[in-house]
Design a protein around this motif. Structure first.
Motif, short mmCIF file in Angstrom:
data_model
loop_
_atom_site.label_atom_id
_atom_site.label_comp_id
_atom_site.label_asym_id
_atom_site.label_seq_id
_atom_site.Cartn_x
_atom_site.Cartn_y
_atom_site.Cartn_z
N ALA A 58 0.83 -1.21 0.00
CA ALA A 58 0.00 0.00 0.00
C ALA A 58 0.87 1.26 0.00
CB ALA A 58 -0.92 -0.01 1.23
N LEU A 59 0.41 2.27 -0.73
CA LEU A 59 1.09 3.54 -0.80
C LEU A 59 0.25 4.61 -0.09
CD1 LEU A 59 2.27 3.52 -4.53
CD2 LEU A 59 3.65 3.05 -2.48
N THR A 60 0.91 5.38 0.74
CA THR A 60 0.20 6.37 1.54
C THR A 60 -0.23 7.59 0.73
OG1 THR A 60 1.46 5.70 3.49
CG2 THR A 60 0.39 7.87 3.58
N ASN A 61 0.60 8.01 -0.22
CA ASN A 61 0.40 9.33 -0.83
C ASN A 61 -0.07 9.33 -2.28
OD1 ASN A 61 1.32 10.68 1.52
ND2 ASN A 61 3.43 10.32 0.92
N ALA A 62 -0.10 8.19 -2.94
CA ALA A 62 -0.36 8.19 -4.38
C ALA A 62 -1.73 8.77 -4.75
CB ALA A 62 -0.23 6.77 -4.94
N VAL A 63 -2.75 8.41 -3.99
CA VAL A 63 -4.09 8.93 -4.30
C VAL A 63 -4.16 10.43 -4.03
CG1 VAL A 63 -6.52 8.86 -3.64
CG2 VAL A 63 -5.26 6.73 -4.00
N ALA A 64 -3.55 10.87 -2.92
CA ALA A 64 -3.50 12.30 -2.63
C ALA A 64 -2.71 13.04 -3.71
CB ALA A 64 -2.88 12.55 -1.26
N ASP A 65 -1.64 12.42 -4.19
CA ASP A 65 -0.87 13.01 -5.29
C ASP A 65 -1.77 13.24 -6.50
OD1 ASP A 65 1.46 12.89 -3.80
OD2 ASP A 65 2.15 11.03 -4.72
N SER A 66 -2.52 12.21 -6.86
CA SER A 66 -3.36 12.31 -8.06
C SER A 66 -4.43 13.38 -7.89
CB SER A 66 -3.99 10.95 -8.40
OG SER A 66 -4.99 10.59 -7.45
N GLY A 67 -5.00 13.48 -6.69
CA GLY A 67 -6.02 14.50 -6.45
C GLY A 67 -5.46 15.90 -6.60
N ALA A 68 -4.28 16.12 -6.05
CA ALA A 68 -3.65 17.44 -6.14
C ALA A 68 -3.25 17.76 -7.58
CB ALA A 68 -2.44 17.51 -5.23
N ILE A 69 -2.73 16.77 -8.30
CA ILE A 69 -2.33 16.98 -9.69
C ILE A 69 -3.57 17.27 -10.55
CG2 ILE A 69 -1.28 15.93 -11.72
CD1 ILE A 69 0.72 16.60 -9.47
N ALA A 70 -4.64 16.51 -10.34
CA ALA A 70 -5.87 16.73 -11.10
C ALA A 70 -6.41 18.13 -10.86
CB ALA A 70 -6.91 15.68 -10.72
N ALA A 71 -6.38 18.58 -9.60
CA ALA A 71 -6.86 19.92 -9.27
C ALA A 71 -6.00 20.99 -9.93
CB ALA A 71 -6.89 20.11 -7.76
#
Length: 265
Positions: free
Chosen positions: A44-57
């Protein structure tokens, strides 16, 4: 023709979320952002989903029509690529950002969806798959498939691969791809060098995502300069352990941000 037929077959299967993405059909700047972190066990990765959300925004703020997936399966990624090829057919520029796990085999990069790993297939300290016993790489997404989904039209196609490039078999074909020549107008920014890992990060975002958010702004310089700044930033953050690489066949000066907001000069 194959991709077009695939889209026709899949439009009815993809569901309401993808149907809403039909709105991007006439947009000039289109982006696909994928973040995968819900891998089994220690993978499991802690930050990947948060990364994608910030990049998408960020890309949306810059003027892109954004398709965003969180923790998709391989089938969901492939369906979305088919929709992307259709929806972005007339786009002037397409950006893809992939956050999650990745591997290399025979010189080619593969993105690893959340359903492609088993608990025994991971080396937690290295944060990269060490064995692919579930039928080789059949459940991964080849980077070449993503490039093909962007089509061979003469427009800018920019891919950010924020994932490891750990080798699961000896490199046979050189850096970054197969023996087939890369199509013109493509730039691929890898978060790490061939055969090395890309770190998930400890401050809410991966080093590569942090660098992207810091340097991809409304007034960012041309793509070549942005990618150099991202590389320097990641090297500084990781004290030289992680070194981003770039593979490009760009034919003209490019900006990550839409041209209407790009700086003069």
């Amino acid at each position: 023709m194959i991709w077009r037929a695939l889209v026709v077959l899949l439009i009815g299967v993809v569901g309401v979320a993808h149907a809403a993405w039909a709105d991007i059909r006439d947009q000039r700047y289109v982006a696909l952002v994928i973040g995968s972190g819900a891998y089994p066990g220690a993978a499991a990765l802690t930050n990947a989903v948060a990364d994608s959300g910030a990049i998408a925004a960020r890309l949306h703020a810059l003027g892109y029509s954004v398709m965003h997936l969180e923790n998709p399966t391989q089938a969901e990624v492939m369906r979305t690529l088919a929709v992307l090829r259709w929806a972005a057919e007339d786009a002037q520029q397409v950006v893809v950002y992939l956050a999650g796990h990745g591997v290399m085999q025979a010189g080619q990069a593969f993105y690893v969806p959340v359903d492609a790993l088993k608990r025994t297939q991971f080396d937690p300290p290295a944060q990269s798959p060490t064995e692919m016993q579930m039928g080789g790489l059949s459940q991964t997404v080849p980077l070449s498939a993503i490039v093909q989904a962007l089509s061979d039209k003469p427009r800018n196609k920019i891919i950010f691969f924020d994932a490891c490039r750990s080798v699961v078999s000896p490199i046979m074909d050189g850096i970054g791809g197969s023996r087939r020549a890369m199509e013109a107008g493509v730039a691929i920014a890898f978060a790490s060098a061939p055969g090395t890992v890309a770190y998930d990060g400890q401050n809410g975002h991966s080093p590569f995502a942090q660098a992207f958010l810091r340097h991809v702004t409304q007034n960012a310089p041309p793509l070549e300069d942005v990618l150099r700044r991202i590389r320097v930033d990641v090297v500084r953050q990781t004290q030289g352990v992680q070194v981003p690489w770039v593979r490009s066949s760009m034919l003209q000066r490019a900006f990550v941000q839409p041209m209407s907001s790009a700086p003069n000069g």
